[in-house]
Design an enzyme around this catalytic site. Structure first.
Site, short mmCIF file in Angstrom:
data_model
loop_
_atom_site.label_atom_id
_atom_site.label_comp_id
_atom_site.label_asym_id
_atom_site.label_seq_id
_atom_site.Cartn_x
_atom_site.Cartn_y
_atom_site.Cartn_z
N GLY A 322 -11.96 14.38 22.62
CA GLY A 322 -11.58 15.42 21.70
C GLY A 322 -12.20 16.81 21.82
O GLY A 322 -13.05 16.81 22.69
N GLU A 323 -12.28 17.40 20.80
CA GLU A 323 -12.88 18.61 20.52
C GLU A 323 -12.45 19.95 21.39
O GLU A 323 -13.04 20.79 21.25
CB GLU A 323 -14.58 18.57 20.64
CG GLU A 323 -15.04 17.49 19.84
CD GLU A 323 -16.54 17.26 20.19
OE1 GLU A 323 -17.10 18.00 21.23
OE2 GLU A 323 -17.19 16.49 19.54
#
Lengths: 356, 356
Positions: A322-323
């Site tokens: 993610g991120e």
């Protein structure tokens, strides 16, 4: 923009489909360039999409990508759907600002700006120039027993994301990448994806950041309970978002809407951003043409969501951080897709009989 | 280096396997970084490979990639295995130097230097600062009736590629990408891949730059005839290269050997460079650990070759242009793989109970 329903309806109404003439012109142009027809594969369709988004062929080469990381917490965390403590959300926001997380290393690799939006961490992270605080509430409510948030809160979070994206674009960003941070947010993502696609909880719930097999069965049961409790109606996207979504999902919906409105392409990351894309597309179908699926997350819900959106991911490296990391890694592909259209010679400039 | 067998044997003997301690140290380091274990997917193994190549963990971030485009012509062109005139090879070399080909647009996207090696175009391209002329002969002979080249010529071409790669590395290149140009070279590639893997001509021959279905049947028959004529012995890699290879394949073998010798990672492009990798690996098995498969070409021989080498491609965008384009697009993945290992914080620096 103002954080109310009226502003949001105006934003949605102003979103146009991509320009199909420009898209087709790009495909036609590819057939004239110094290469065997079609030999740039997926890059050719991607370049054509960029032309459609920009409304001209060849499209501009995106030179100033920016990743928006929307961060928030989740009441459903209390059910033990993840081994990670909730406090990690805030700690990771701090690391994003300090430049020490995975997303920062990848953003530096592709020359992207990092912008963080706290739209509802349980505790406020420390102030920082890279962090915008537009906190709607201190995390969502427990979606197994109550709506995750009110409709008003959902609208405010969408508007926070849209405003952030609009401001980045005003500052020069010409390619947006969506990122997320929120411990337990794969649970809310599974709920959203099930609600919008009609898939069963078991088809869309995955291990996320590290649930074991037993924990996955529990997590799936939590998702199913939430869906049974609310019976979210996909014809009411705001209602779905408010009852089973997250504040960061809502903010990402706003990022997608603003990107589409301002005709700036948006690269999706993994399952959380795929879930947000389903919501945005349900609310405003013209958005989908402006979205590029950066990669395929191994979370099962990601594939269900992308199939529903008919978006083919550019690659599959089994990334599940993610991120925004997976979206960022596709930035050079978008740049190359535009650059080949702009900078390659055309066949008939070559002094060779029979080459064209 | 001198273009003789002795110099080549010395080069091969000096190639070491990658450093398995450094590789394992990188995998162990990944488990300590601020992310769920394994969540960077394929990037984690790639970073570990880079550590193994560099012999240290974390590995350096490659900042100065260079693509080597080896160009040459093919006697088998006379059999009508491709719709493109042979003169295109020389014309494309001219375009590479002028910065107007697909490879240039992609190289600019990822910040790579372009270097072109004429190791045997039928007619010499015009001189240019980006072009090195190390012409072994004016294209190969017709491999259906005679060896494509002598062993001495093959050795000279390998040494030309190795010298070019060594010079680029001496000038600062820290990541090599292999590229090719040679009208009809998918035919020679199919012969090489069949010879080294034992696959049938029908399994490894594809449409290349645009053969129609009828033309593909003819091309497959040409490949089969060459294999029947020479019965190349995979235990004699130089013999295989000389009888059914191309001068650019030989030069690329030299690039791979020099990269491995100097511990600079080498990103493979499509089927031509995959065929060269089979030859290099047959000749010196330690080379393989230094190679990264940038992408999967849709040419069927590419998958046969990569499977034989046990190299998993990083992505599949249906690119079949060659020139190094597919390898170049993987440069940011290699950079991100090294950069995450170097720049991400470690978990136990976080002030959170239970995060590790």
């Amino acid at each position: 923009m103002r954080g109310d329903r009226h502003a949001l309806d105006a934003l949605r109404a102003a979103i146009d489909p991509i320009d199909d003439d420009a898209r087709r012109a790009a495909l036609a142009r590819h057939a004239t360039l110094v290469k065997p027809p079609g030999s740039l594969g997926r890059l050719e369709q991607l370049g054509a999409q960029l032309a459609g988004i920009a409304g001209r062929c060849p499209p501009p080469v995106p030179e100033s990508p920016a990743v928006v990381i929307a961060a928030a917490d989740h009441g459903v965390h209390a059910h033990g759907v993840t081994p990670w403590p909730q406090e990690i959300t805030r700690q990771m926001v701090r690391l994003f600002c300090a430049g020490q997380a995975g997303v920062n290393a990848v953003a530096r690799t592709v020359g992207a700006t990092v912008a963080v939006l706290d739209v509802g961490c349980a505790d406020p992270p420390p102030a920082h120039p890279l962090l915008r605080s537009d906190r709607v509430r201190a995390g969502t409510a427990d979606l197994t027993t109550a709506p995750a948030m009110s409709r008003t809160d959902a609208i405010r979070a969408v508007c926070a994301g849209a405003t952030m994206a609009s401001d980045l674009i005003a500052d020069g960003a010409d390619l947006l990448v969506t990122g997320d941070m929120g411990i337990a947010n794969t649970t809310a993502s599974a709920c959203l994806i099930a609600a919008f696609t009609g898939a069963d909880a078991g088809q869309v719930t995955g291990p996320g950041a590290g649930a074991t097999e037993d924990a996955l069965a529990h997590k799936t049961a939590v998702v199913r309970r939430a869906l049974d409790r609310h019976r979210p109606d996909p014809a009411d996207p705001l209602g779905v978002l408010a009852t089973v979504g997250g504040l960061e999902h809502a903010a990402l919906v706003g990022v997608l809407l603003a990107g589409a409105r301002l005709r700036v392409p948006v690269l999706l990351d993994g399952v959380i951003t795929n879930a947000a894309a389903l919501c945005a597309a349900a609310w405003c179908p013209a958005v989908t043409g402006h979205l590029i699926a950066g990669h395929r997350s191994p979370e099962p819900g990601a594939t269900v969501a992308l199939d529903h959106l008919r978006l083919a991911p550019l690659y599959d490296l089994r990334l599940r951080l993610g991120e925004g990391t997976g979206g960022l890694l596709a930035v050079p592909l978008a740049q190359a897709a535009a650059r080949t259209l702009r900078e390659m010679a055309v066949l008939d400039e070559l002094a060779v009989d029979g080459f064209s």
